[in-house]
Design a protein around this motif. Structure first.
Motif, mmCIF file in Angstrom:
data_model
loop_
_atom_site.group_PDB
_atom_site.id
_atom_site.type_symbol
_atom_site.label_atom_id
_atom_site.label_comp_id
_atom_site.label_asym_id
_atom_site.label_seq_id
_atom_site.Cartn_x
_atom_site.Cartn_y
_atom_site.Cartn_z
ATOM 1 N N VAL A 1 63.048 55.998 26.008
ATOM 2 C CA VAL A 1 64.472 55.750 26.230
ATOM 3 C C VAL A 1 65.339 56.607 25.314
ATOM 4 N N CYS A 2 64.945 56.708 24.047
ATOM 5 C CA CYS A 2 65.728 57.462 23.071
ATOM 6 C C CYS A 2 64.835 58.517 22.399
ATOM 7 N N PRO A 3 65.387 59.379 21.559
ATOM 8 C CA PRO A 3 64.584 60.461 20.967
ATOM 9 C C PRO A 3 63.678 60.034 19.813
ATOM 10 N N ALA A 4 63.459 58.759 19.586
ATOM 11 C CA ALA A 4 62.665 58.316 18.438
ATOM 12 C C ALA A 4 61.238 58.865 18.501
ATOM 13 N N ARG A 5 60.732 59.309 17.345
ATOM 14 C CA ARG A 5 59.357 59.810 17.220
ATOM 15 C C ARG A 5 58.773 59.263 15.927
ATOM 16 N N LEU A 6 57.596 58.663 15.984
ATOM 17 C CA LEU A 6 56.958 58.097 14.808
ATOM 18 C C LEU A 6 55.530 58.614 14.703
ATOM 19 N N THR A 7 55.098 58.903 13.489
ATOM 20 C CA THR A 7 53.689 59.192 13.269
ATOM 21 C C THR A 7 52.915 57.877 13.374
ATOM 22 N N PRO A 8 51.616 57.917 13.571
ATOM 23 C CA PRO A 8 50.845 56.667 13.621
ATOM 24 C C PRO A 8 51.037 55.820 12.369
ATOM 25 N N GLU A 9 51.133 56.452 11.208
ATOM 26 C CA GLU A 9 51.336 55.699 9.965
ATOM 27 C C GLU A 9 52.710 55.044 9.948
ATOM 28 N N GLU A 10 53.736 55.772 10.413
ATOM 29 C CA GLU A 10 55.081 55.196 10.462
ATOM 30 C C GLU A 10 55.133 54.024 11.442
ATOM 31 N N TYR A 11 54.437 54.155 12.564
ATOM 32 C CA TYR A 11 54.420 53.047 13.518
ATOM 33 C C TYR A 11 53.719 51.831 12.928
ATOM 34 N N ASP A 12 52.598 52.036 12.250
ATOM 35 C CA ASP A 12 51.877 50.905 11.658
ATOM 36 C C ASP A 12 52.758 50.175 10.651
ATOM 37 N N ASP A 13 53.499 50.921 9.820
ATOM 38 C CA ASP A 13 54.406 50.297 8.845
ATOM 39 C C ASP A 13 55.522 49.539 9.563
ATOM 40 N N HIS A 14 56.075 50.171 10.605
ATOM 41 C CA HIS A 14 57.148 49.528 11.369
ATOM 42 C C HIS A 14 56.645 48.251 12.042
ATOM 43 N N ARG A 15 55.464 48.320 12.632
ATOM 44 C CA ARG A 15 54.912 47.155 13.308
ATOM 45 C C ARG A 15 54.645 46.016 12.321
ATOM 46 N N ALA A 16 54.103 46.349 11.160
ATOM 47 C CA ALA A 16 53.819 45.322 10.153
ATOM 48 C C ALA A 16 55.099 44.651 9.667
ATOM 49 N N ALA A 17 56.213 45.375 9.707
ATOM 50 C CA ALA A 17 57.479 44.816 9.219
ATOM 51 C C ALA A 17 58.169 43.948 10.261
ATOM 52 N N VAL A 18 58.084 44.307 11.550
ATOM 53 C CA VAL A 18 58.886 43.599 12.551
ATOM 54 C C VAL A 18 58.114 42.548 13.344
ATOM 55 N N MET A 19 56.821 42.723 13.514
ATOM 56 C CA MET A 19 56.090 41.803 14.377
ATOM 57 C C MET A 19 56.033 40.379 13.832
ATOM 58 N N PRO A 20 55.832 40.151 12.526
ATOM 59 C CA PRO A 20 55.870 38.763 12.035
ATOM 60 C C PRO A 20 57.216 38.087 12.302
#
Length: 251
Positions: free
Chosen positions: A215-234
């Motif tokens: 949808v938008c231009p966001a790009r994350l490395t696998p490490e950035e995604y893992d950190d993001h997921r750990a922060a928002v999923m709980p």
């Protein structure tokens, strides 16, 4: 100081023409090519069907092979044949493409030797001198061996001015194989929302380093995604439990 990638124009390491993401894609294509060629060999012979009656027929016997497949897996030159009349089709076969580029890269790798006085001499580019070199994979000259050779030399290629040209031609070859085989890279939708637009639109492709948003231009490395997921999923899980509890109370 970082430079810009010659392919995607994003940040690349100093003195590099390819960023880590474009190197990852090139490496994924090199690993994919042998599998695609294996599939292609099963399609070499044309499909046959029941005989048809009627006045419509062939002026000659059908060819025993599919030319578009033979064009890719057969012998050929490592460069496109001049076509002043525009009546040629196809392109460079896989084997000629891989070996041709490998010999060119090998001729560009700096060579070290001692002259008659015992002084060490470094030739930065053998392509521009009387010195020459051929590339020979250690495990033979099959397609897998050539692809492995290119994977090993990819970090060097990424520092050379012709890196974008190699990347472009390699991508074109991968797309030609996929079109004939009717295949596409495996994509997986990620379960965490996009950090920029909050949509559940993050997708991971097997031939791309970054996880991108559709949808938008966001790009994350696998490490950035893992950190993001750990922060928002709980937080999202806790919110879902509260909403479920509210529905039960209202019922």
């Amino acid at each position: 100081m970082d430079t810009l990638c010659a392919v995607c124009h994003r940040h690349a390491p100093a003195d590099h023409y390819l960023c880590p993401g474009c190197q990852h894609s090139a490496r994924a294509w090199l690993q994919e090519i042998p599998h695609q060629v294996t599939l292609l060999r099963t399609m070499l012979q044309p499909e046959t069907g029941p005989a048809r009656r009627g006045r419509v027929g062939r002026a000659h016997a059908p060819l025993p092979v599919r030319l578009e497949v033979l064009d890719l897996i057969g012998p050929g030159h490592a460069h496109v044949v001049p076509d002043p009349h525009g009546d040629q089709t196809g392109g460079v076969p896989v084997g000629a493409f891989l070996s041709g580029w490998a010999h060119y890269i090998a001729s560009d790798v700096p060579a070290v030797h001692r002259d008659e006085h015992g002084t060490v001499q470094v030739i930065q580019s053998r392509a521009a001198t009387a010195w020459s070199a051929n590339a020979w994979p250690r495990t033979g000259t099959g397609l897998t061996a050539w692809c492995t050779w290119h994977e090993r030399y990819l970090p060097y290629v990424a520092t050379r001015p012709y890196a974008a040209h190699f990347h472009e031609e390699l991508e074109g070859l991968a797309h030609r194989l996929r079109r004939l085989n009717h295949t596409r890279p495996v994509s997986r939708t990620k379960d965490a929302p996009c950090p920029d637009c909050s949509g559940w639109s993050l997708v991971e492709r097997e031939d791309e380093l970054h996880i991108t948003c559709t949808v938008c231009p966001a790009r994350l490395t696998p490490e950035e995604y893992d950190d993001h997921r750990a922060a928002v999923m709980p937080q999202l899980a806790a919110l879902a439990l509260r909403i479920a509890a509210a529905h039960q109370t209202a019922a």
